[in-house]
Motif scaffolding. Structure first.
Motif, PDB file in Angstrom:
ATOM      1  N   ALA A 150      -9.340  10.652  -0.587  1.00 25.05           N
ATOM      2  CA  ALA A 150      -9.343  10.375  -2.027  1.00 25.05           C
ATOM      3  C   ALA A 150      -8.265  11.215  -2.685  1.00 25.05           C
ATOM      4  CB  ALA A 150     -10.704  10.715  -2.629  1.00 25.05           C
ATOM      5  N   SER A 151      -7.442  10.563  -3.527  1.00 21.35           N
ATOM      6  CA  SER A 151      -6.339  11.273  -4.162  1.00 21.35           C
ATOM      7  C   SER A 151      -6.089  10.754  -5.572  1.00 21.35           C
ATOM      8  CB  SER A 151      -5.062  11.114  -3.327  1.00 21.35           C
ATOM      9  OG  SER A 151      -3.950  11.688  -3.981  1.00 21.35           O
ATOM     10  N   ASP A 152      -5.779  11.676  -6.475  1.00 25.21           N
ATOM     11  CA  ASP A 152      -5.437  11.290  -7.841  1.00 25.21           C
ATOM     12  C   ASP A 152      -4.003  10.790  -7.952  1.00 25.21           C
ATOM     13  OD1 ASP A 152      -7.896  11.957  -9.160  1.00 25.21           O
ATOM     14  OD2 ASP A 152      -7.392  14.065  -8.886  1.00 25.21           O
ATOM     15  N   THR A 153      -3.146  11.235  -7.055  1.00 30.37           N
ATOM     16  CA  THR A 153      -1.713  10.962  -7.199  1.00 30.37           C
ATOM     17  C   THR A 153      -1.063  10.262  -6.002  1.00 30.37           C
ATOM     18  OG1 THR A 153      -1.185  13.164  -6.332  1.00 30.37           O
ATOM     19  CG2 THR A 153      -1.437  12.948  -8.715  1.00 30.37           C
ATOM     20  N   LEU A 154      -1.704  10.291  -4.830  1.00 29.27           N
ATOM     21  CA  LEU A 154      -1.053   9.817  -3.608  1.00 29.27           C
ATOM     22  C   LEU A 154      -1.143   8.296  -3.492  1.00 29.27           C
ATOM     23  CD1 LEU A 154       0.417  11.430  -1.415  1.00 29.27           C
ATOM     24  CD2 LEU A 154      -1.635  11.275  -0.021  1.00 29.27           C
ATOM     25  N   ASP A 155      -0.266   7.582  -4.226  1.00 24.72           N
ATOM     26  CA  ASP A 155      -0.272   6.112  -4.200  1.00 24.72           C
ATOM     27  C   ASP A 155       0.726   5.607  -3.169  1.00 24.72           C
ATOM     28  OD1 ASP A 155       1.880   7.028  -5.658  1.00 24.72           O
ATOM     29  OD2 ASP A 155       1.953   5.286  -6.974  1.00 24.72           O
ATOM     30  N   THR A 156       0.511   6.022  -1.924  1.00 21.57           N
ATOM     31  CA  THR A 156       1.453   5.719  -0.849  1.00 21.57           C
ATOM     32  C   THR A 156       0.956   4.631   0.093  1.00 21.57           C
ATOM     33  OG1 THR A 156       0.484   7.495   0.481  1.00 21.57           O
ATOM     34  CG2 THR A 156       2.396   8.060  -0.870  1.00 21.57           C
ATOM     35  N   ASN A 157      -0.177   4.039  -0.218  1.00 16.59           N
ATOM     36  CA  ASN A 157      -0.783   3.073   0.699  1.00 16.59           C
ATOM     37  C   ASN A 157      -0.421   1.636   0.334  1.00 16.59           C
ATOM     38  OD1 ASN A 157      -2.747   3.896   2.921  1.00 16.59           O
ATOM     39  ND2 ASN A 157      -3.576   1.910   2.313  1.00 16.59           N
ATOM     40  N   TRP A 158      -0.062   0.849   1.353  1.00 20.91           N
ATOM     41  CA  TRP A 158       0.248  -0.566   1.198  1.00 20.91           C
ATOM     42  C   TRP A 158      -0.648  -1.369   2.137  1.00 20.91           C
ATOM     43  CZ3 TRP A 158       4.692  -2.849  -1.432  1.00 20.91           C
ATOM     44  CH2 TRP A 158       5.419  -1.916  -2.193  1.00 20.91           C
TER      45      TRP A 158
END
Length: 297
Positions: free
Chosen positions: A253-261
């Motif tokens: 869970a991450s507030d900032t890590l939008d690295t997933n596709w």
């Protein structure tokens, strides 16, 4: 009259429904291609070829079937044209994508360490082939350890020896996964239960691209991965039967890590924050794959 009606309905059923049974081969060598991602275009339905390249797929009406395999051109073939064998053409390898050289591997560096105790949300596979990919940007500090030695992911499986595939992608101008860093399947076996699963790719001598890269986990819709179970409906004693294909892939869970596709039905899209979720730790947060890279020199 009743007999004629029954015959007519039977004819309609046979016309609109077909079971495709075929095998995927290399168009040049004639060898079978295992673990091919196979989906019906614009439908939430698909399968994977098994270790022998064989597959079966139900088609309720004539549709395009999409075949995707690492190292091969993705093709669409009309279901009415699939007989006996499906031949895929190899991609022309771009030698600039992978740097192969000797290295002493004395130094090590880890990126993305995670704690299994913090993982409570998983990506699961049911009826449509998909891939989840996490992007790793390049940092100048990685230059002293430029080779990707290991990939560590968190898997949870209800069966022993569930298999999944790993694909390594470059990144295009839009920031999407594109172009293979390695042109063959990396088939991994996950043990039963929840584990950190280590994928050792040191022998591939893959250098960390300056533009960053994606590590994609591809679930396989094969018989050996199938897990059938029962579950209770909420606020009821009724049970329902269900199935999924193991293993599950853990996320953080991450507030900032939008690295997933995610590649779903053949298209890449960026995952968004999780909404309407009972898991407080994950609600309104991103859920990238729990994934650690071990680098070396």
């Amino acid at each position: 009259m009743k007999t004629l009606l029954t015959a007519f309905l039977t004819l309609i059923s046979c016309t609109c429904f077909s079971q495709i049974k075929s095998i995927v081969i290399d168009s040049h060598s004639g060898l079978t291609i295992p673990y091919v991602n196979i989906s019906i275009e614009n439908e939430k339905k698909g399968t994977s070829s098994n270790a022998n390249g064989e597959f079966e797929l139900e088609v309720d009406q004539p549709k395009n079937v999409v075949f995707s395999a690492i190292g091969y051109e993705t093709v669409k073939i009309h279901s009415d044209s699939i007989f006996g064998k499906v031949a895929l053409k190899q991609l022309v390898t771009d030698l600039n994508e992978v740097v192969v050289s000797s290295s002493k591997k004395k130094l090590k560096k880890s990126i993305g360490k995670f704690k299994p105790s913090k993982i409570h949300y998983f990506y699961s596979l049911h009826s449509v082939p998909w891939m989840h990919a996490r992007y790793f940007a390049f940092q100048e500090e990685y230059e002293s350890t430029p080779y990707v030695k290991k990939i560590i992911v968190y898997t949870d499986s209800s069966i022993e020896n569930a298999k999944f595939n790993v694909r390594l992608y470059g990144v295009n101008e839009k920031g999407e996964p594109e172009g293979y860093l390695y042109h063959k399947n990396i088939i991994v076996t996950a043990k039963k239960g929840g584990h950190k699963t280590t994928i050792d790719i040191a022998d591939l001598n893959i250098e960390y691209p300056k533009t960053g890269f994606f590590v994609a986990l591809e679930g396989l819709l094969i018989e050996d991965n199938k897990y059938e179970f029962e579950y209770h409906l909420s606020n009821s004693n009724q049970k329902r039967k269900a199935k999924r294909y193991e293993p599950l892939f853990g996320t953080i869970a991450s507030d900032t890590l939008d690295t997933n596709w995610v590649n779903y039905m053949g298209k890449w899209s960026k995952t968004s924050k999780l909404k309407d979720l009972n898991l407080k730790r994950y609600k309104n947060k991103y859920s990238p794959l729990a994934m650690e890279l071990v680098l070396s020199n």
